[in-house]
Motif scaffolding. Structure first.
Motif, PDB file in Angstrom:
ATOM      1  N   ILE A  72       1.128  -1.019  -0.286  1.00 17.90           N
ATOM      2  CA  ILE A  72       0.173   0.492   0.049  1.00 17.90           C
ATOM      3  C   ILE A  72       0.603   1.203  -0.284  1.00 17.90           C
ATOM      4  O   ILE A  72       0.440   2.186  -0.814  1.00 17.90           O
ATOM      5  N   GLY A  73       2.137   1.012   1.135  1.00 11.76           N
ATOM      6  CA  GLY A  73       3.173   2.070   1.026  1.00 11.76           C
ATOM      7  C   GLY A  73       3.678   2.484  -0.624  1.00 11.76           C
ATOM      8  O   GLY A  73       3.793   3.915  -0.809  1.00 11.76           O
ATOM      9  N   GLY A  74       3.931   1.527  -1.266  1.00 10.09           N
ATOM     10  CA  GLY A  74       4.911   1.352  -2.613  1.00 10.09           C
ATOM     11  C   GLY A  74       3.500   2.218  -3.761  1.00 10.09           C
ATOM     12  O   GLY A  74       3.979   3.121  -4.745  1.00 10.09           O
ATOM     13  N   GLY A  75       2.314   1.452  -3.576  1.00 12.30           N
ATOM     14  CA  GLY A  75       1.871   2.267  -4.123  1.00 12.30           C
ATOM     15  C   GLY A  75       1.101   3.909  -4.305  1.00 12.30           C
ATOM     16  O   GLY A  75       0.560   4.808  -5.338  1.00 12.30           O
ATOM     17  N   VAL A  76       0.891   4.533  -2.638  1.00  8.21           N
ATOM     18  CA  VAL A  76       0.661   5.545  -2.603  1.00  8.21           C
ATOM     19  C   VAL A  76       1.982   6.687  -2.879  1.00  8.21           C
ATOM     20  O   VAL A  76       1.724   7.658  -3.597  1.00  8.21           O
ATOM     21  N   MET A  77       3.115   5.966  -2.596  1.00  8.17           N
ATOM     22  CA  MET A  77       4.094   6.683  -3.008  1.00  8.17           C
ATOM     23  C   MET A  77       4.117   6.793  -4.738  1.00  8.17           C
ATOM     24  O   MET A  77       4.841   7.856  -4.916  1.00  8.17           O
ATOM     25  N   GLY A 118      11.946  -6.614   3.071  1.00  6.13           N
ATOM     26  CA  GLY A 118      10.620  -6.712   2.808  1.00  6.13           C
ATOM     27  C   GLY A 118      10.274  -5.690   2.663  1.00  6.13           C
ATOM     28  O   GLY A 118       9.215  -5.827   1.539  1.00  6.13           O
ATOM     29  N   MET A 119       9.613  -4.225   3.405  1.00 10.15           N
ATOM     30  CA  MET A 119       9.096  -3.397   2.703  1.00 10.15           C
ATOM     31  C   MET A 119      10.222  -2.678   1.426  1.00 10.15           C
ATOM     32  O   MET A 119       9.287  -2.428   0.744  1.00 10.15           O
ATOM     33  N   ALA A 120      11.505  -2.850   2.052  1.00 11.51           N
ATOM     34  CA  ALA A 120      11.548  -2.051   0.600  1.00 11.51           C
ATOM     35  C   ALA A 120      12.056  -2.875  -0.412  1.00 11.51           C
ATOM     36  O   ALA A 120      11.777  -1.821  -1.835  1.00 11.51           O
ATOM     37  N   SER A 121      12.170  -3.795  -0.940  1.00 16.02           N
ATOM     38  CA  SER A 121      12.504  -4.688  -1.442  1.00 16.02           C
ATOM     39  C   SER A 121      11.188  -5.228  -3.068  1.00 16.02           C
ATOM     40  O   SER A 121      11.078  -4.871  -3.884  1.00 16.02           O
ATOM     41  N   ASN A 122       9.593  -4.782  -1.422  1.00 14.30           N
ATOM     42  CA  ASN A 122       8.361  -4.856  -2.198  1.00 14.30           C
ATOM     43  C   ASN A 122       7.760  -3.269  -2.509  1.00 14.30           C
ATOM     44  O   ASN A 122       7.243  -3.862  -3.895  1.00 14.30           O
ATOM     45  N   ALA A 123       8.590  -2.374  -2.697  1.00 14.89           N
ATOM     46  CA  ALA A 123       8.140  -0.536  -3.003  1.00 14.89           C
ATOM     47  C   ALA A 123       7.721  -0.844  -4.087  1.00 14.89           C
ATOM     48  O   ALA A 123       7.078   0.041  -4.877  1.00 14.89           O
ATOM     49  N   SER A 124       8.714  -1.303  -4.292  1.00 17.77           N
ATOM     50  CA  SER A 124       9.109  -0.763  -6.140  1.00 17.77           C
ATOM     51  C   SER A 124       7.756  -1.425  -7.360  1.00 17.77           C
ATOM     52  O   SER A 124       7.852  -0.824  -8.352  1.00 17.77           O
ATOM     53  N   ARG A 125       7.304  -2.530  -6.543  1.00 16.17           N
ATOM     54  CA  ARG A 125       6.140  -3.498  -7.893  1.00 16.17           C
ATOM     55  C   ARG A 125       5.530  -2.409  -7.843  1.00 16.17           C
ATOM     56  O   ARG A 125       4.966  -2.738 -10.005  1.00 16.17           O
ATOM     57  N   PRO A 126       4.838  -1.696  -7.175  1.00 16.78           N
ATOM     58  CA  PRO A 126       3.363  -0.875  -7.616  1.00 16.78           C
ATOM     59  C   PRO A 126       3.765   0.420  -9.248  1.00 16.78           C
ATOM     60  O   PRO A 126       3.520   0.180  -9.450  1.00 16.78           O
ATOM     61  N   ALA A 127       5.144   0.761  -8.605  1.00 14.06           N
ATOM     62  CA  ALA A 127       5.645   1.593  -9.447  1.00 14.06           C
ATOM     63  C   ALA A 127       5.267   1.636 -10.257  1.00 14.06           C
ATOM     64  O   ALA A 127       5.975   1.906 -11.969  1.00 14.06           O
ATOM     65  N   SER A 220      -7.890   7.858  -3.628  1.00 11.51           N
ATOM     66  CA  SER A 220      -7.870   8.182  -2.406  1.00 11.51           C
ATOM     67  C   SER A 220      -7.649   6.371  -2.626  1.00 11.51           C
ATOM     68  O   SER A 220      -8.128   5.625  -3.070  1.00 11.51           O
ATOM     69  N   MET A 221      -6.992   5.813  -1.252  1.00 11.43           N
ATOM     70  CA  MET A 221      -7.157   3.993  -1.088  1.00 11.43           C
ATOM     71  C   MET A 221      -8.294   4.111  -0.947  1.00 11.43           C
ATOM     72  O   MET A 221      -9.645   3.367  -0.778  1.00 11.43           O
ATOM     73  N   GLY A 222      -9.574   5.024  -0.065  1.00 13.21           N
ATOM     74  CA  GLY A 222     -11.014   5.096   0.294  1.00 13.21           C
ATOM     75  C   GLY A 222     -11.167   4.740  -1.435  1.00 13.21           C
ATOM     76  O   GLY A 222     -12.470   4.256  -1.293  1.00 13.21           O
ATOM     77  N   GLY A 349      -5.109   7.050 -10.332  1.00 13.20           N
ATOM     78  CA  GLY A 349      -4.338   6.215  -9.530  1.00 13.20           C
ATOM     79  C   GLY A 349      -3.829   4.784 -10.065  1.00 13.20           C
ATOM     80  O   GLY A 349      -4.146   4.133  -8.843  1.00 13.20           O
ATOM     81  N   ARG A 350      -3.722   4.779 -10.890  1.00 14.29           N
ATOM     82  CA  ARG A 350      -2.897   3.698 -10.853  1.00 14.29           C
ATOM     83  C   ARG A 350      -1.815   2.902  -9.519  1.00 14.29           C
ATOM     84  O   ARG A 350      -1.783   2.007 -10.092  1.00 14.29           O
ATOM     85  N   GLY A 351      -1.271   4.401  -9.148  1.00 14.90           N
ATOM     86  CA  GLY A 351      -0.117   3.738  -8.334  1.00 14.90           C
ATOM     87  C   GLY A 351      -0.971   2.473  -7.075  1.00 14.90           C
ATOM     88  O   GLY A 351      -0.268   1.467  -6.287  1.00 14.90           O
ATOM     89  N   ARG A 352      -2.010   3.226  -6.354  1.00 20.06           N
ATOM     90  CA  ARG A 352      -3.047   2.977  -5.423  1.00 20.06           C
ATOM     91  C   ARG A 352      -3.312   1.455  -5.626  1.00 20.06           C
ATOM     92  O   ARG A 352      -3.797   0.834  -5.119  1.00 20.06           O
ATOM     93  N   TYR A 353      -3.406   1.435  -7.087  1.00 22.83           N
ATOM     94  CA  TYR A 353      -4.805   0.817  -7.528  1.00 22.83           C
ATOM     95  C   TYR A 353      -3.989  -0.754  -7.557  1.00 22.83           C
ATOM     96  O   TYR A 353      -3.992  -1.329  -6.972  1.00 22.83           O
ATOM     97  N   GLN A 354      -2.784  -0.391  -8.102  1.00 24.82           N
ATOM     98  CA  GLN A 354      -1.369  -1.631  -8.539  1.00 24.82           C
ATOM     99  C   GLN A 354      -0.849  -2.179  -6.992  1.00 24.82           C
ATOM    100  O   GLN A 354      -0.719  -3.692  -6.789  1.00 24.82           O
ATOM    101  N   GLY A 355      -1.286  -0.966  -5.901  1.00 17.70           N
ATOM    102  CA  GLY A 355      -0.725  -1.839  -4.524  1.00 17.70           C
ATOM    103  C   GLY A 355      -1.567  -2.351  -3.965  1.00 17.70           C
ATOM    104  O   GLY A 355      -0.990  -3.774  -3.454  1.00 17.70           O
ATOM    105  N   MET A 356      -2.950  -2.399  -4.210  1.00 25.86           N
ATOM    106  CA  MET A 356      -4.053  -3.403  -3.737  1.00 25.86           C
ATOM    107  C   MET A 356      -3.610  -4.272  -4.624  1.00 25.86           C
ATOM    108  O   MET A 356      -3.552  -5.515  -3.551  1.00 25.86           O
ATOM    109  N   ALA A 357      -3.338  -4.235  -5.569  1.00 30.47           N
ATOM    110  CA  ALA A 357      -3.154  -5.705  -6.400  1.00 30.47           C
ATOM    111  C   ALA A 357      -1.958  -6.525  -6.102  1.00 30.47           C
ATOM    112  O   ALA A 357      -2.383  -7.834  -5.709  1.00 30.47           O
TER     113      ALA A 357
END
Length: 431
Positions: A72-77, A118-127, A220-222, A349-357
């Motif tokens: 989620i954090g990576g998607g928002v970023m 774990g946080m750092a390595s996965n954060a780039s995937r939504p991007a 937004s995430m909402g 919202g592509r980042g947030r949607y990809q983050g949720m996926a």
């Protein structure tokens, strides 16, 4: 098939994609070529550090939990900062945290740093996924996602062999090697991969990126959570992920209980990687302009019943055959699902949607080992494989019901015309 036909097919598979995509593809390959730590982490903790198997499992879970948080954090970023800054921050953080992990000896420190990795390595995937959607035309996205997925598996196949060789000499060398490869990936992104966010100029981004359409509401995430159709697709993706993840824990456990060796499991699961590398591109050429609804229904059934057939496996050859069936499901579903996420996502919202996926798969990676092990202990492996068939059938029915009216290629959800892939800004000169 003649050599000329093979060359023509290969040329058609890679033609028509923008140069920026290939730099992004190269960065993905470089990243996965150095993916050593996840492969030998458990061995490092038990054989080198003298920790218990349960402690190694705890650290592995914390690594996965970090991935869940950063989805989620990576998607928002990705939406707020941009695709390129998010990748650079994630890759640099991964390089530093992996290197630090190699020097840790205190059990609490190891656990904490593993969570950060774990946080750092996965954060780039939504991007990465959002950038592919930005720069590749709608009709070519399934092919682009498939090529990126192929690079991930090719890199991982090579790094799996390399990790074993490196670990024979020095685990620390493996940690530092992954840090160096990840840092090289960040440098490549900095020098060659431009920002692609459509609303970059409007949202405090960089000059040259096209502004988003003014008629699109803020996301937004909402917004994501209230998108009922999309969240249902995420739920179905989670079900598919639960099935595929049984290959990592439940399958080797079941094979061991059946009298097979770890070498037998290694040979069986190797079929998965070999088939993906060999078939991902030709299969994608066959499916890329077909109905995602039908493809995901077929993939769900192949995945569910591919694992379901494991209940009848009594030889290594039969196990390998079942791997062939569910690997075909993986080859079909992965690019199709990623393309579907883009089509159901608003541009802003592509980042947030990809983050949720991404979150769906990260959570499945946490849940599947526990669920699979519990079912095997209480009811036996046969019940687990039958359950996979049932879950696959449910997922197929869900996709069939939800995806009615979705055209094979181009356009976005709801029938709204999607704008063409935007022009991307030129990268800054290094230094």
């Amino acid at each position: 098939m003649s050599v000329a036909s093979v060359r023509r097919a290969a040329r058609e598979s890679v033609s028509g994609l923008p140069r920026e995509f290939w730099w992004l593809w190269t960065s993905t390959l470089v990243n996965r070529l150095g993916a050593f730590v996840s492969i030998f982490l458990a061995m490092f903790l038990t054989a080198d550090q003298g920790r218990s198997a349960s402690y190694a499992g705890l650290v592995g879970s914390l690594l996965g939990l970090g991935s869940v948080v950063s989805s989620i954090g990576g998607g928002v970023m990705t939406d707020r900062l941009g695709r390129r800054p998010t990748m650079l921050v994630a890759q640099a953080s991964t390089a530093v945290s992996v290197a630090v992990l190699g020097f840790m000896t205190d059990p609490v420190a190891i656990a904490v740093v593993a969570f950060v990795v774990g946080m750092a390595s996965n954060a780039s995937r939504p991007a990465v996924q959002a950038m592919i959607a930005d720069i590749v035309a709608p009709a070519d996205r399934v092919r682009a996602f498939a090529l990126n997925y192929w690079a991930i598996n090719l890199g991982f196949a090579i790094s799996s062999v390399a990790a074993g060789l490196v670990a024979r000499y020095s685990y620390l060398l493996g940690f530092l090697g992954e840090a160096a490869m990840t840092l090289a990936c960040a440098v490549l992104v900095f020098v060659k991969v431009p920002e692609s966010r459509p609303d970059g100029a409007a949202a405090g981004g960089t000059k040259g990126a096209r502004s988003a359409r003014s008629d699109e509401p803020a996301v937004s995430m909402g917004t994501v959570l209230r998108d009922g159709r999309y969240m249902a697709v995420v739920g179905l993706s989670f079900l598919l992920a639960l099935i595929f993840m049984q290959s990592q824990v439940a399958l080797p456990v079941a094979m061991t209980e059946g009298g097979f060796s770890t070498t037998d499991y290694g040979l069986a699961i190797a079929v998965n990687g070999v088939l993906i590398v060999a078939l991902q591109i030709p299969v994608t050429r066959f499916i890329e302009h077909r109905s995602p609804r039908r493809l995901l229904v077929v993939a769900s059934l192949l995945g569910g019943y591919g694992f379901g057939l494991t209940a009848f496996a009594d030889s290594l050859a039969v196990y390998a055959l079942t791997v062939c069936v569910w690997t075909l499901a993986e080859i079909i579903s992965s690019p199709t699902q990623m393309g579907l996420v883009v089509r159901l996502s608003p541009v802003q919202g592509r980042g947030r949607y990809q983050g949720m996926a991404t979150l769906a798969w990260a959570v499945a990676a946490l849940v599947a080992p526990v669920a699979g092990g519990t079912v095997i202990d209480r009811f036996g492996a046969g019940a687990l494989w039958a359950g996979c068939a049932v879950v696959g059938t449910l997922a197929a029915g869900g996709y069939w019901a939800l995806m009615r009216g979705l055209t094979p290629a181009g356009g976005s959800a709801g029938g709204a015309a999607e704008p063409a892939a935007p022009a991307v800004e030129q990268p800054a000169t290094a230094g």
